[in-house]
Write a protein that holds these residues in place. Structure first.
Motif, PDB file in Angstrom:
ATOM      1  N   THR A  92       0.846  -1.203   0.000  1.00  0.00           N
ATOM      2  CA  THR A  92       0.000   0.000   0.000  1.00  0.00           C
ATOM      3  C   THR A  92       0.879   1.250   0.000  1.00  0.00           C
ATOM      4  N   THR A 123      -5.235  10.639   0.791  1.00  0.00           N
ATOM      5  CA  THR A 123      -6.519  10.039   0.402  1.00  0.00           C
ATOM      6  C   THR A 123      -6.332   8.624  -0.164  1.00  0.00           C
ATOM      7  N   MET A 124      -5.087   8.187  -0.265  1.00  0.00           N
ATOM      8  CA  MET A 124      -4.822   6.915  -0.941  1.00  0.00           C
ATOM      9  C   MET A 124      -4.003   5.948  -0.098  1.00  0.00           C
ATOM     10  N   ASN A 126      -4.406   3.426   1.727  1.00  0.00           N
ATOM     11  CA  ASN A 126      -4.608   1.969   1.697  1.00  0.00           C
ATOM     12  C   ASN A 126      -4.636   1.376   0.292  1.00  0.00           C
ATOM     13  N   ARG A 127      -4.410   2.232  -0.706  1.00  0.00           N
ATOM     14  CA  ARG A 127      -4.356   1.725  -2.095  1.00  0.00           C
ATOM     15  C   ARG A 127      -3.019   1.046  -2.358  1.00  0.00           C
ATOM     16  N   LYS A 128      -3.035   0.056  -3.227  1.00  0.00           N
ATOM     17  CA  LYS A 128      -1.770  -0.577  -3.621  1.00  0.00           C
ATOM     18  C   LYS A 128      -0.969   0.378  -4.509  1.00  0.00           C
ATOM     19  N   ASP A 131      -1.576   0.410  -8.190  1.00  0.00           N
ATOM     20  CA  ASP A 131      -2.848   0.925  -8.724  1.00  0.00           C
ATOM     21  C   ASP A 131      -2.816   2.438  -8.932  1.00  0.00           C
ATOM     22  N   LEU A 132      -1.727   3.088  -8.516  1.00  0.00           N
ATOM     23  CA  LEU A 132      -1.634   4.546  -8.677  1.00  0.00           C
ATOM     24  C   LEU A 132      -1.228   4.903 -10.112  1.00  0.00           C
ATOM     25  N   GLN A 136       1.045   9.872  -9.651  1.00  0.00           N
ATOM     26  CA  GLN A 136       0.871   9.599  -8.212  1.00  0.00           C
ATOM     27  C   GLN A 136       2.026   8.750  -7.689  1.00  0.00           C
ATOM     28  N   GLN A 137       2.485   7.813  -8.504  1.00  0.00           N
ATOM     29  CA  GLN A 137       3.644   6.995  -8.088  1.00  0.00           C
ATOM     30  C   GLN A 137       4.897   7.853  -7.921  1.00  0.00           C
TER      31      GLN A 137
END
Ligand SMILES: Nc1ncnc2c1ncn2[C@@H]1O[C@H](COP(=O)(O)OP(=O)(O)OP(=O)(O)O)[C@@H](O)[C@H]1O
Length: 230
Positions: A92, A123-124, A126-128, A131-132, A136-137
């Protein structure tokens, strides 16, 4: 704060850096420009101990790093964002940030300052990572390097493949950090306008050697463009 003298780097027998001299003053944003394949990424890797550097000197805050292991350089206060970002796709956003602390041997926590700089990451959490979006990465990769409060932040082509709005966000973060004055930044870039916006000083590399340098405010765009054209 960083003084590189007569640095040479090799891949096997191939000599990619030839007596490179670069000075980075504390609190400055310094950029290394140059076309593809001239050795810019290799130079950054040589600062992190990721390539063979049999000759030369890397003095960082008064200490010679040339024979130090990569983890020791990170612990001395160098944060590195590689080209391509190297986010852990299965972890995450929050776990990626924790790895930034771990790599620098820091016992502190992810502080709110990171989310002031990069509100999107909050806002992200818990996202993997995988998936960004690319932009964003890139922000996550910079945040991951910043969590441990490095003294020197090294960025390898932070605008590469990134949409203009995120490039603006990254530029804003660099300018804010510069204004706060607690960090020194070294950027490899090919995007000249971005550099003219954020950097104090520039170097140009050709075939593993520095061929031009100066204050960014005095840059001769035409000449530099010519040197960077393929
Ligand atoms: N792991 C490697 N093994 C062998 N040769 C390499 C390796 N990595 C890079 N090179 C070569 O070293 C030279 C310098 O590469 P480097 O990636 O440092 O250039 P660069 O200026 O950062 O270019 P780019 O902007 O394309 O990343 C190139 O000729 C490249 O092909």
């Amino acid at each position: 704060m960083l003084s590189v003298k007569n640095l040479e780097a090799f891949y096997g027998e191939s000599n990619v850096l030839n007596k490179v001299n670069i000075e980075v003053a504390a609190g400055n944003v310094v950029c290394l420009l140059g076309r593809n394949g001239v050795g810019k990424s290799t130079f950054l890797k040589s600062l992190m101990g990721l390539v063979n550097t049999p000759r030369g000197s890397i003095i960082f805050n008064g200490q010679e790093l040339i024979n130090s292991a990569t983890y020791q350089r990170a612990r001395q206060g160098i944060g590195y964002v590689p080209q391509g970002r190297d986010i852990f796709p299965q972890l995450t956003v929050y776990e990626n940030l924790l790895i930034g602390l771990e790599m620098a041997g820091s016992k502190s926590q992810v502080c709110d300052k990171i989310f002031t700089l990069f509100p999107i990451l909050k806002t992200m959490l818990n996202r993997k990572g995988g998936d960004l979006s690319g932009g964003q990465q890139q922000q996550l990769a910079i945040a991951r390097a910043l969590v441990a409060n490095p003294k020197l932040l090294i960025l390898d082509e932070p605008t590469e493949g990134i949409q203009p709005s995120v490039i603006k966000d990254i530029g804003r973060v660099i300018k804010q950090l510069r204004q706060e004055g607690n960090i020194t930044i070294l950027i490899v870039e090919q995007y000249l306008e971005f550099i003219m916006d954020v950097a104090d000083y520039y170097y140009v590399m050709e075939k593993g050697q520095i061929v031009a340098e100066g204050l960014t405010k005095d840059i001769n765009q035409e000449e530099i463009q010519k040197r960077m054209a393929v």
